[in-house]
Design a protein around this motif. Structure first.
Motif, mmCIF file in Angstrom:
data_model
loop_
_atom_site.group_PDB
_atom_site.id
_atom_site.type_symbol
_atom_site.label_atom_id
_atom_site.label_comp_id
_atom_site.label_asym_id
_atom_site.label_seq_id
_atom_site.Cartn_x
_atom_site.Cartn_y
_atom_site.Cartn_z
ATOM 1 N N ASP A 3 12.655 -17.887 -50.158
ATOM 2 C CA ASP A 3 13.986 -17.732 -49.597
ATOM 3 C C ASP A 3 14.959 -18.427 -50.540
ATOM 4 O OD1 ASP A 3 16.067 -17.154 -47.793
ATOM 5 O OD2 ASP A 3 15.803 -19.075 -46.778
ATOM 6 N N TYR A 38 19.659 -23.359 -52.746
ATOM 7 C CA TYR A 38 18.267 -23.786 -52.562
ATOM 8 C C TYR A 38 17.324 -22.625 -52.850
ATOM 9 C CZ TYR A 38 18.319 -21.363 -48.050
ATOM 10 O OH TYR A 38 18.417 -20.415 -47.070
ATOM 11 N N ALA A 40 13.429 -21.922 -51.479
ATOM 12 C CA ALA A 40 12.481 -22.472 -50.508
ATOM 13 C C ALA A 40 11.207 -21.647 -50.449
ATOM 14 C CB ALA A 40 13.131 -22.514 -49.126
ATOM 15 N N ASP A 41 10.105 -22.345 -50.353
ATOM 16 C CA ASP A 41 8.818 -21.729 -50.066
ATOM 17 C C ASP A 41 8.637 -21.865 -48.563
ATOM 18 O OD1 ASP A 41 6.158 -21.130 -49.578
ATOM 19 O OD2 ASP A 41 5.421 -22.163 -51.368
ATOM 20 N N THR A 42 8.913 -20.797 -47.835
ATOM 21 C CA THR A 42 8.896 -20.866 -46.375
ATOM 22 C C THR A 42 7.484 -21.036 -45.821
ATOM 23 O OG1 THR A 42 8.885 -18.448 -46.223
ATOM 24 C CG2 THR A 42 11.034 -19.554 -46.119
ATOM 25 N N ASP A 45 6.842 -24.701 -46.375
ATOM 26 C CA ASP A 45 7.939 -25.485 -45.807
ATOM 27 C C ASP A 45 8.432 -26.551 -46.785
ATOM 28 O OD1 ASP A 45 9.821 -26.051 -43.859
ATOM 29 O OD2 ASP A 45 8.567 -27.590 -42.928
ATOM 30 N N ARG A 46 8.684 -26.095 -48.023
ATOM 31 C CA ARG A 46 9.202 -26.970 -49.084
ATOM 32 C C ARG A 46 10.347 -26.259 -49.782
ATOM 33 N NH1 ARG A 46 5.386 -27.463 -53.147
ATOM 34 N NH2 ARG A 46 6.697 -29.069 -54.032
ATOM 35 N N GLU A 47 11.264 -27.039 -50.371
ATOM 36 C CA GLU A 47 12.371 -26.419 -51.085
ATOM 37 C C GLU A 47 12.852 -27.296 -52.224
ATOM 38 O OE1 GLU A 47 15.475 -25.845 -48.164
ATOM 39 O OE2 GLU A 47 16.371 -27.783 -48.637
ATOM 40 N N SER A 49 16.535 -28.008 -53.639
ATOM 41 C CA SER A 49 17.914 -27.739 -53.250
ATOM 42 C C SER A 49 18.858 -28.759 -53.864
ATOM 43 C CB SER A 49 18.057 -27.760 -51.725
ATOM 44 O OG SER A 49 17.731 -29.039 -51.233
ATOM 45 N N LEU A 120 7.279 -25.838 -56.812
ATOM 46 C CA LEU A 120 7.109 -24.653 -55.976
ATOM 47 C C LEU A 120 6.557 -23.558 -56.879
ATOM 48 C CD1 LEU A 120 10.524 -24.600 -54.058
ATOM 49 C CD2 LEU A 120 8.381 -25.675 -53.368
#
Length: 165
Positions: A3, A38, A40-42, A45-47, A49, A120
């Motif tokens: 994302d 940002y 994000a690796d959904t 649950d890491r980003e 940013s 990521l």
């Protein structure tokens, strides 16, 4: 899942007298549309940013699309074991977002991330698609907010250089 997103800053508004139809590339990329971005690796649950409020959001989207193409210069593509590097530097600071591709995977890290935190990792194809979608979605949002922006020839150029995949 990847994302990519943004938020515009209220602390750094665009000058009210701006004629978006006539703004040159430098103005579009560096002087307007400040905020934060940002990746994000959904799933994990890491980003990565920013939290500064002054990042030129359109420049980030544009540069991200350029970087994804730069990482694809090896003619062997996903079969290449050679590491390919690129970095996105932020104009008003020494901070950088770092990209490294090997085979079909791209690691994304940043100078401001803790040293023990792993990067990521996204598939190159996914990063290309999502970065172009982000660019086009951002342009649609900015076009809705700023009259005349979508009539700017520089915007036409970027849309044709990086069509949706």
């Amino acid at each position: 899942m990847l994302d990519i997103g943004y938020s515009l800053s209220r602390r750094f508004p665009d000058p009210p007298q701006t004629d978006y139809r006539l703004a040159d590339v430098r103005t579009l990329r560096h002087d307007l549309f400040c905020g934060d971005v940002y990746l994000a690796d959904t799933k994990a649950d890491r980003e990565v940013s920013t939290g500064w409020g002054w990042v030129p959001v359109l420049d980030f989207a544009w540069a991200l699309c350029d970087i994804v193409e730069q990482l694809d210069r090896d003619p062997r593509g996903n079969r290449s074991a050679n590491r390919q590097y690129a970095e996105l530097d932020f104009t008003e600071s020494t901070d950088r977002m770092l990209f490294e591709r090997r085979f079909g995977w791209v690691d994304v890290a940043a100078d401001w991330m803790p040293a023990d935190e792993p990067p990521l990792t996204f598939g190159h194809r996914l990063l290309r698609r999502e970065s172009r979608d982000f660019l086009h979605d951002l342009l649609a949002d900015l076009g809705d907010m700023h009259e005349g922006l979508m009539d700017n020839p520089a915007i036409w150029d970027i849309q044709s250089r990086f069509p949706r995949v």
